[in-house]
Design an enzyme around this catalytic site. Structure first.
Site, PDB file in Angstrom:
ATOM      1  NE  ARG A 190     -69.035 -24.062 -48.443  1.00 53.13           N
ATOM      2  CZ  ARG A 190     -69.066 -22.730 -48.379  1.00 53.13           C
ATOM      3  NH1 ARG A 190     -68.104 -22.071 -47.755  1.00 53.13           N
ATOM      4  NH2 ARG A 190     -70.032 -22.060 -48.951  1.00 53.13           N
ATOM      5  NE  ARG A 235     -73.050 -23.381 -46.089  1.00 56.43           N
ATOM      6  CZ  ARG A 235     -72.345 -22.258 -46.100  1.00 56.43           C
ATOM      7  NH1 ARG A 235     -71.113 -22.244 -45.599  1.00 56.43           N
ATOM      8  NH2 ARG A 235     -72.830 -21.149 -46.606  1.00 56.43           N
ATOM      9  NE  ARG A 263     -74.383 -18.891 -50.378  1.00 58.25           N
ATOM     10  CZ  ARG A 263     -73.548 -19.870 -50.105  1.00 58.25           C
ATOM     11  NH1 ARG A 263     -73.667 -21.036 -50.710  1.00 58.25           N
ATOM     12  NH2 ARG A 263     -72.597 -19.694 -49.223  1.00 58.25           N
ATOM     13  CE  LYS A 273     -66.519 -14.816 -46.582  1.00 55.94           C
ATOM     14  NZ  LYS A 273     -66.886 -15.525 -47.831  1.00 55.94           N
ATOM     15  NE  ARG A 314     -72.653 -12.754 -46.542  1.00 55.72           N
ATOM     16  CZ  ARG A 314     -72.003 -13.805 -46.062  1.00 55.72           C
ATOM     17  NH1 ARG A 314     -71.457 -13.772 -44.873  1.00 55.72           N
ATOM     18  NH2 ARG A 314     -71.896 -14.892 -46.793  1.00 55.72           N
TER      19      ARG A 314
HETATM   20  P1  ADP Z   1     -70.170 -18.258 -47.238  1.00 55.72           P
HETATM   21  O1  ADP Z   1     -69.363 -19.292 -46.497  1.00 55.72           O
HETATM   22  O2  ADP Z   1     -70.618 -18.751 -48.526  1.00 55.72           O
HETATM   23  O3  ADP Z   1     -69.481 -16.945 -47.336  1.00 55.72           O
HETATM   24  P2  ADP Z   1     -71.763 -17.893 -44.866  1.00 55.72           P
HETATM   25  O4  ADP Z   1     -71.622 -19.165 -44.143  1.00 55.72           O
HETATM   26  O5  ADP Z   1     -70.937 -16.744 -44.378  1.00 55.72           O
HETATM   27  O6  ADP Z   1     -71.518 -18.109 -46.415  1.00 55.72           O
HETATM   28  O7  ADP Z   1     -73.287 -17.426 -44.872  1.00 55.72           O
HETATM   29  C1  ADP Z   1     -74.331 -18.305 -45.184  1.00 55.72           C
HETATM   30  C2  ADP Z   1     -75.639 -17.537 -45.194  1.00 55.72           C
HETATM   31  O8  ADP Z   1     -75.885 -16.990 -43.875  1.00 55.72           O
HETATM   32  C3  ADP Z   1     -75.673 -16.324 -46.117  1.00 55.72           C
HETATM   33  O9  ADP Z   1     -76.004 -16.673 -47.460  1.00 55.72           O
HETATM   34  C4  ADP Z   1     -76.791 -15.494 -45.451  1.00 55.72           C
HETATM   35  O10 ADP Z   1     -78.076 -16.008 -45.704  1.00 55.72           O
HETATM   36  C5  ADP Z   1     -76.489 -15.709 -43.972  1.00 55.72           C
HETATM   37  N1  ADP Z   1     -75.529 -14.694 -43.467  1.00 55.72           N
HETATM   38  C6  ADP Z   1     -74.266 -14.918 -42.998  1.00 55.72           C
HETATM   39  N2  ADP Z   1     -73.682 -13.769 -42.636  1.00 55.72           N
HETATM   40  C7  ADP Z   1     -74.579 -12.775 -42.881  1.00 55.72           C
HETATM   41  C8  ADP Z   1     -74.564 -11.356 -42.734  1.00 55.72           C
HETATM   42  N3  ADP Z   1     -73.488 -10.726 -42.258  1.00 55.72           N
HETATM   43  N4  ADP Z   1     -75.668 -10.675 -43.099  1.00 55.72           N
HETATM   44  C9  ADP Z   1     -76.772 -11.292 -43.556  1.00 55.72           C
HETATM   45  N5  ADP Z   1     -76.853 -12.622 -43.740  1.00 55.72           N
HETATM   46  C10 ADP Z   1     -75.759 -13.374 -43.410  1.00 55.72           C
HETATM   47  P1  ADP Z   2     -65.954 -19.167 -47.493  1.00 54.10           P
HETATM   48  O1  ADP Z   2     -65.969 -19.195 -45.974  1.00 54.10           O
HETATM   49  O2  ADP Z   2     -65.300 -17.933 -48.036  1.00 54.10           O
HETATM   50  O3  ADP Z   2     -67.308 -19.393 -48.077  1.00 54.10           O
HETATM   51  P2  ADP Z   2     -64.583 -21.766 -47.303  1.00 54.10           P
HETATM   52  O4  ADP Z   2     -63.412 -21.512 -46.416  1.00 54.10           O
HETATM   53  O5  ADP Z   2     -65.722 -22.492 -46.737  1.00 54.10           O
HETATM   54  O6  ADP Z   2     -65.053 -20.357 -47.992  1.00 54.10           O
HETATM   55  O7  ADP Z   2     -64.026 -22.514 -48.609  1.00 54.10           O
HETATM   56  C1  ADP Z   2     -64.881 -22.910 -49.670  1.00 54.10           C
HETATM   57  C2  ADP Z   2     -64.453 -24.268 -50.199  1.00 54.10           C
HETATM   58  O8  ADP Z   2     -63.182 -24.135 -50.872  1.00 54.10           O
HETATM   59  C3  ADP Z   2     -64.228 -25.339 -49.126  1.00 54.10           C
HETATM   60  O9  ADP Z   2     -64.636 -26.568 -49.662  1.00 54.10           O
HETATM   61  C4  ADP Z   2     -62.716 -25.298 -48.863  1.00 54.10           C
HETATM   62  O10 ADP Z   2     -62.217 -26.569 -48.430  1.00 54.10           O
HETATM   63  C5  ADP Z   2     -62.174 -24.931 -50.243  1.00 54.10           C
HETATM   64  N1  ADP Z   2     -60.964 -24.086 -50.205  1.00 54.10           N
HETATM   65  C6  ADP Z   2     -60.708 -23.048 -49.361  1.00 54.10           C
HETATM   66  N2  ADP Z   2     -59.531 -22.455 -49.657  1.00 54.10           N
HETATM   67  C7  ADP Z   2     -59.021 -23.140 -50.729  1.00 54.10           C
HETATM   68  C8  ADP Z   2     -57.821 -23.004 -51.508  1.00 54.10           C
HETATM   69  N3  ADP Z   2     -56.917 -22.045 -51.262  1.00 54.10           N
HETATM   70  N4  ADP Z   2     -57.638 -23.880 -52.525  1.00 54.10           N
HETATM   71  C9  ADP Z   2     -58.568 -24.852 -52.797  1.00 54.10           C
HETATM   72  N5  ADP Z   2     -59.714 -25.023 -52.105  1.00 54.10           N
HETATM   73  C10 ADP Z   2     -59.941 -24.174 -51.072  1.00 54.10           C
END
Ligand code: ADP
Ligand code: ADP
Length: 217
Positions: free
Chosen positions: A129, A162, A173, A15, A90
């Site tokens: 990541r 992270r 998660r 995302k 979420r």
């Molecule tokens: P990911 O990249 O794995 O989707 P995020 O960076 O979006 O994770 O979120 C990291 C953490 O921040 C989540 O596990 C949660 O603890 C908190 N968080 C982020 N967005 C939300 C939300 N919309 N509601 C509640 N907690 C959130």
């Molecule tokens: P999210 O915000 O949904 O948690 P991220 O954009 O942070 O996801 O991506 C999670 C991990 O996967 C990062 O290390 C990123 O570089 C990698 N990644 C994202 N998209 C792809 C893809 N299409 N193919 C391979 N690796 C990817």
């Protein structure tokens, strides 16, 4: 009418990676709730201190805190023409609050791309990541490595793993996503806004599918 989009998908789906590319292309503000929480955490603001324990355990920050944070963010001038929301909403309560907030100004969410990826891919993506300390830019050890080990290509800041991307927390998660966030798939399906995008493709191919899914919406 301003353009608001919500990007849905499990943690690690890509995302953040896609949101950065697509918002540049569409000239929209990128709002990542995770990035805002992490910024507050590193500055040790009140919000950051409150959010920290939830984040480190892989749980969601309570709805009231999260919703008011996003309400403040959406009121900033750079959101006047809309925004691309990544990581928010979420929970169903957050989705309802967002609909209400936008409606107050005669707006609505126009489309909701859902990035789908199988669970084994999620695990590999999250545990590999690397995130940048200053700008929230994201890399992957294997699939999207930085040019120089440990350094962000874009702003030169340090890359780190992270706390919540360690193996123990990742599983938690995914469970939290399944339990608390997947009801939003039906929520947006019922509104006729959901568009599925296959996230297991290469980054550039996912971007092309996303842009296609959003064109004209
Ligand atoms: P990911 O990249 O794995 O989707 P995020 O960076 O979006 O994770 O979120 C990291 C953490 O921040 C989540 O596990 C949660 O603890 C908190 N968080 C982020 N967005 C939300 C939300 N919309 N509601 C509640 N907690 C959130
Ligand atoms: P999210 O915000 O949904 O948690 P991220 O954009 O942070 O996801 O991506 C999670 C991990 O996967 C990062 O290390 C990123 O570089 C990698 N990644 C994202 N998209 C792809 C893809 N299409 N193919 C391979 N690796 C990817």
């Amino acid at each position: 009418m301003a353009r608001y989009y919500v990007l849905l998908g499990p943690p690690g789906a890509g995302k953040g990676t896609q949101a950065k590319i697509v918002t540049d292309a569409l000239k929209l503000s990128h709002i990542s709730s995770g990035d805002i929480f992490r910024e507050n955490l590193s500055k040790q603001t009140e919000l950051g201190k409150l959010a920290q324990s939830y984040m480190n355990r892989g749980e969601l920050v309570p709805d009231d805190l999260t919703i008011s944070m996003i309400r403040d963010r959406l009121q900033k001038p750079d959101c006047i023409n809309g925004a691309f929301l990544d990581g928010f909403p979420r929970t169903p309560a957050q989705a309802e609050a967002l609909d209400k907030m936008l409606k107050e100004n005669g707006n609505e969410v126009l489309a909701v791309p859902l990035i789908t990826v199988p669970v084994d891919v999620i695990l590999e993506r999250m545990t590999g990541r690397l995130s940048c300390k200053d700008g929230g830019h994201v890399y992957h050890i294997k699939y999207n490595p930085p040019k120089v080990v440990g350094v962000c290509d874009i702003d030169g800041s340090e890359l780190y793993q992270r706390e919540d991307d360690k193996k123990e927390t990742v599983q938690k998660r995914i469970e939290v996503y399944d339990r608390q966030t997947t009801p939003l798939i039906e929520y947006y399906q019922k509104q006729g806004k959901l568009v599925e995008v296959d996230g297991s493709q290469a980054i550039t191919d996912v971007t092309a599918c996303l842009l296609k899914a959003l064109s004209g919406k």
